[in-house]
Design a protein around this motif. Structure first.
Motif, PDB file in Angstrom:
ATOM      1  N   GLN A  97      34.665  52.953  37.069  1.00 43.18           N
ATOM      2  CA  GLN A  97      34.586  53.050  38.528  1.00 43.18           C
ATOM      3  C   GLN A  97      34.402  51.679  39.148  1.00 43.18           C
ATOM      4  N   VAL A  98      33.564  50.857  38.526  1.00 38.44           N
ATOM      5  CA  VAL A  98      33.371  49.486  39.010  1.00 38.44           C
ATOM      6  C   VAL A  98      34.675  48.707  38.925  1.00 38.44           C
ATOM      7  N   ILE A  99      35.382  48.861  37.797  1.00 38.76           N
ATOM      8  CA  ILE A  99      36.664  48.175  37.624  1.00 38.76           C
ATOM      9  C   ILE A  99      37.652  48.604  38.706  1.00 38.76           C
ATOM     10  N   ASN A 100      37.742  49.894  38.957  1.00 33.58           N
ATOM     11  CA  ASN A 100      38.655  50.391  39.997  1.00 33.58           C
ATOM     12  C   ASN A 100      38.301  49.824  41.369  1.00 33.58           C
ATOM     13  N   ASP A 101      37.007  49.796  41.665  1.00 34.34           N
ATOM     14  CA  ASP A 101      36.566  49.259  42.962  1.00 34.34           C
ATOM     15  C   ASP A 101      36.932  47.784  43.094  1.00 34.34           C
ATOM     16  N   ASN A 102      36.735  47.033  42.009  1.00 31.83           N
ATOM     17  CA  ASN A 102      37.057  45.609  42.044  1.00 31.83           C
ATOM     18  C   ASN A 102      38.559  45.366  42.140  1.00 31.83           C
ATOM     19  N   LEU A 103      39.339  46.186  41.436  1.00 31.75           N
ATOM     20  CA  LEU A 103      40.790  46.047  41.499  1.00 31.75           C
ATOM     21  C   LEU A 103      41.303  46.245  42.923  1.00 31.75           C
ATOM     22  N   ALA A 104      40.693  47.188  43.625  1.00 27.37           N
ATOM     23  CA  ALA A 104      41.136  47.487  44.987  1.00 27.37           C
ATOM     24  C   ALA A 104      40.909  46.310  45.941  1.00 27.37           C
ATOM     25  N   LYS A 105      40.016  45.414  45.587  1.00 30.70           N
ATOM     26  CA  LYS A 105      39.703  44.284  46.454  1.00 30.70           C
ATOM     27  C   LYS A 105      40.569  43.059  46.174  1.00 30.70           C
ATOM     28  N   LEU A 106      41.291  43.079  45.045  1.00 26.86           N
ATOM     29  CA  LEU A 106      42.091  41.905  44.674  1.00 26.86           C
ATOM     30  C   LEU A 106      43.425  41.911  45.404  1.00 26.86           C
ATOM     31  N   PRO A 107      43.851  40.772  45.935  1.00 25.42           N
ATOM     32  CA  PRO A 107      45.015  40.739  46.836  1.00 25.42           C
ATOM     33  C   PRO A 107      46.377  40.745  46.130  1.00 25.42           C
ATOM     34  N   THR A 108      46.455  40.260  44.883  1.00 18.64           N
ATOM     35  CA  THR A 108      47.766  40.115  44.242  1.00 18.64           C
ATOM     36  C   THR A 108      47.768  40.737  42.856  1.00 18.64           C
ATOM     37  N   ASP A 109      48.972  41.010  42.361  1.00 17.86           N
ATOM     38  CA  ASP A 109      49.119  41.551  41.012  1.00 17.86           C
ATOM     39  C   ASP A 109      48.616  40.564  39.971  1.00 17.86           C
ATOM     40  N   LYS A 110      48.836  39.294  40.217  1.00 22.39           N
ATOM     41  CA  LYS A 110      48.378  38.275  39.272  1.00 22.39           C
ATOM     42  C   LYS A 110      46.856  38.309  39.134  1.00 22.39           C
ATOM     43  N   LYS A 111      46.172  38.391  40.261  1.00 23.83           N
ATOM     44  CA  LYS A 111      44.715  38.458  40.234  1.00 23.83           C
ATOM     45  C   LYS A 111      44.239  39.709  39.506  1.00 23.83           C
ATOM     46  N   ARG A 112      44.946  40.826  39.745  1.00 23.70           N
ATOM     47  CA  ARG A 112      44.557  42.072  39.090  1.00 23.70           C
ATOM     48  C   ARG A 112      44.764  41.989  37.582  1.00 23.70           C
ATOM     49  N   ARG A 113      45.874  41.386  37.144  1.00 18.63           N
ATOM     50  CA  ARG A 113      46.123  41.236  35.708  1.00 18.63           C
ATOM     51  C   ARG A 113      45.066  40.354  35.058  1.00 18.63           C
ATOM     52  N   GLU A 114      44.691  39.290  35.723  1.00 25.02           N
ATOM     53  CA  GLU A 114      43.666  38.397  35.191  1.00 25.02           C
ATOM     54  C   GLU A 114      42.326  39.125  35.077  1.00 25.02           C
ATOM     55  N   TYR A 115      42.027  39.903  36.106  1.00 27.30           N
ATOM     56  CA  TYR A 115      40.762  40.643  36.088  1.00 27.30           C
ATOM     57  C   TYR A 115      40.761  41.694  34.984  1.00 27.30           C
ATOM     58  N   LEU A 116      41.894  42.412  34.821  1.00 26.27           N
ATOM     59  CA  LEU A 116      41.985  43.434  33.794  1.00 26.27           C
ATOM     60  C   LEU A 116      41.840  42.849  32.396  1.00 26.27           C
ATOM     61  N   LYS A 117      42.419  41.698  32.187  1.00 24.01           N
ATOM     62  CA  LYS A 117      42.315  41.050  30.873  1.00 24.01           C
ATOM     63  C   LYS A 117      40.857  40.716  30.556  1.00 24.01           C
ATOM     64  N   LYS A 118      40.157  40.184  31.538  1.00 24.95           N
ATOM     65  CA  LYS A 118      38.747  39.854  31.350  1.00 24.95           C
ATOM     66  C   LYS A 118      37.919  41.124  31.143  1.00 24.95           C
ATOM     67  N   ALA A 119      38.177  42.156  31.944  1.00 28.74           N
ATOM     68  CA  ALA A 119      37.429  43.411  31.834  1.00 28.74           C
ATOM     69  C   ALA A 119      37.682  44.081  30.491  1.00 28.74           C
ATOM     70  N   GLU A 120      38.925  44.000  30.016  1.00 23.03           N
ATOM     71  CA  GLU A 120      39.272  44.575  28.714  1.00 23.03           C
ATOM     72  C   GLU A 120      38.430  43.963  27.611  1.00 23.03           C
ATOM     73  N   LYS A 121      38.331  42.642  27.602  1.00 25.00           N
ATOM     74  CA  LYS A 121      37.550  41.957  26.568  1.00 25.00           C
ATOM     75  C   LYS A 121      36.080  42.351  26.644  1.00 25.00           C
ATOM     76  N   GLU A 122      35.547  42.434  27.855  1.00 27.57           N
ATOM     77  CA  GLU A 122      34.142  42.802  28.018  1.00 27.57           C
ATOM     78  C   GLU A 122      33.877  44.217  27.524  1.00 27.57           C
ATOM     79  N   LEU A 123      34.801  45.146  27.800  1.00 21.96           N
ATOM     80  CA  LEU A 123      34.628  46.530  27.358  1.00 21.96           C
ATOM     81  C   LEU A 123      34.645  46.634  25.840  1.00 21.96           C
ATOM     82  N   PHE A 124      35.603  45.971  25.215  1.00 23.02           N
ATOM     83  CA  PHE A 124      35.680  46.037  23.764  1.00 23.02           C
ATOM     84  C   PHE A 124      34.484  45.342  23.118  1.00 23.02           C
ATOM     85  N   ASP A 125      34.054  44.226  23.671  1.00 21.67           N
ATOM     86  CA  ASP A 125      32.890  43.532  23.126  1.00 21.67           C
ATOM     87  C   ASP A 125      31.649  44.421  23.170  1.00 21.67           C
ATOM     88  N   GLU A 126      31.530  45.212  24.223  1.00 20.39           N
ATOM     89  CA  GLU A 126      30.341  46.043  24.395  1.00 20.39           C
ATOM     90  C   GLU A 126      30.416  47.345  23.609  1.00 20.39           C
TER      91      GLU A 126
END
Length: 208
Positions: A97-126
């Protein structure tokens, strides 16, 4: 949440009366002196001041009626496994839910891809290490609980997010346990799912 209405002053008197009778006037006087004072709201009815106090809702549930010893053993296993897996399902749903909320605030696809990549690593690490410690049955149960907590199957989440963090996360879980991502949580149709719902309700009210 519904609220349980007024507790009348007479209830307090009734509760204290047996103690006062049993111990005599001295004991009654001692109780009155040592009783903790709690400020409460009050209403006036026909000239009498009546204290009011609101209590938390109390949920009363019937115990599960077992058809046989096999079903009783299944229920006991589910209790153990749900206590282990439910926190993971709820944490994962909250993080998504936090990820979805943050994605909605990002202005471009590039920013969203960068955020998703970072979030993916954090999820797997945890989550990857503790999830690998689960048994096969616990892993399958976790995927079912994810459906319960998010309101959608893992398969549909993958289809919705496609290459996003959710797809990779659920695929990782499925890869670990070989579970069916299309498996749905349907307590209205399945005895096991009704058991799960019953157990979770008991956990949430603090009985289990």
């Amino acid at each position: 949440m519904r609220r349980i209405i007024t507790i009348l002053w007479t209830v307090s008197c009734v509760l204290l009366a047996p103690e006062m009778v049993a111990k005599g006037p001295a004991r009654a006087d001692s109780l009155m002196k040592t009783s903790k004072k709690i400020p409460v709201k009050a209403i006036v009815v026909d000239g009498d001041t009546i204290p009011q106090m609101l209590l938390n809702e109390v949920t009363v549930m019937e115990p599960w009626r077992f058809k046989n010893k096999r079903e009783e053993a299944q229920y006991s296993r589910l209790v153990r496994n749900i206590k282990i897996t439910l926190p993971y399902a709820r944490m994962a749903a909250a993080k998504l839910q936090v990820i979805n909320d943050n994605l909605a605030k990002l202005p471009t696809d590039k920013k969203r891809r960068e955020y998703l990549k970072k979030a993916e690593k954090e999820l797997f690490d945890e989550f990857e290490a503790p999830l690998r410690k689960l048994t096969f049955s616990q892993g399958k149960l976790l995927i079912k609980l994810i459906d319960r907590e998010t309101g959608d199957t893992s398969y549909n989440l993958i289809r919705e997010y496609k290459g996003g963090v959710s797809a990779l996360f659920w695929q990782g879980i499925a890869r670990i346990f070989g579970a069916n991502l299309k498996d749905q949580y349907i307590p209205s149709d399945r005895v096991e799912d009704r058991m799960i719902e019953h157990i979770i309700a008991l956990i949430d009210i603090g009985v289990l």
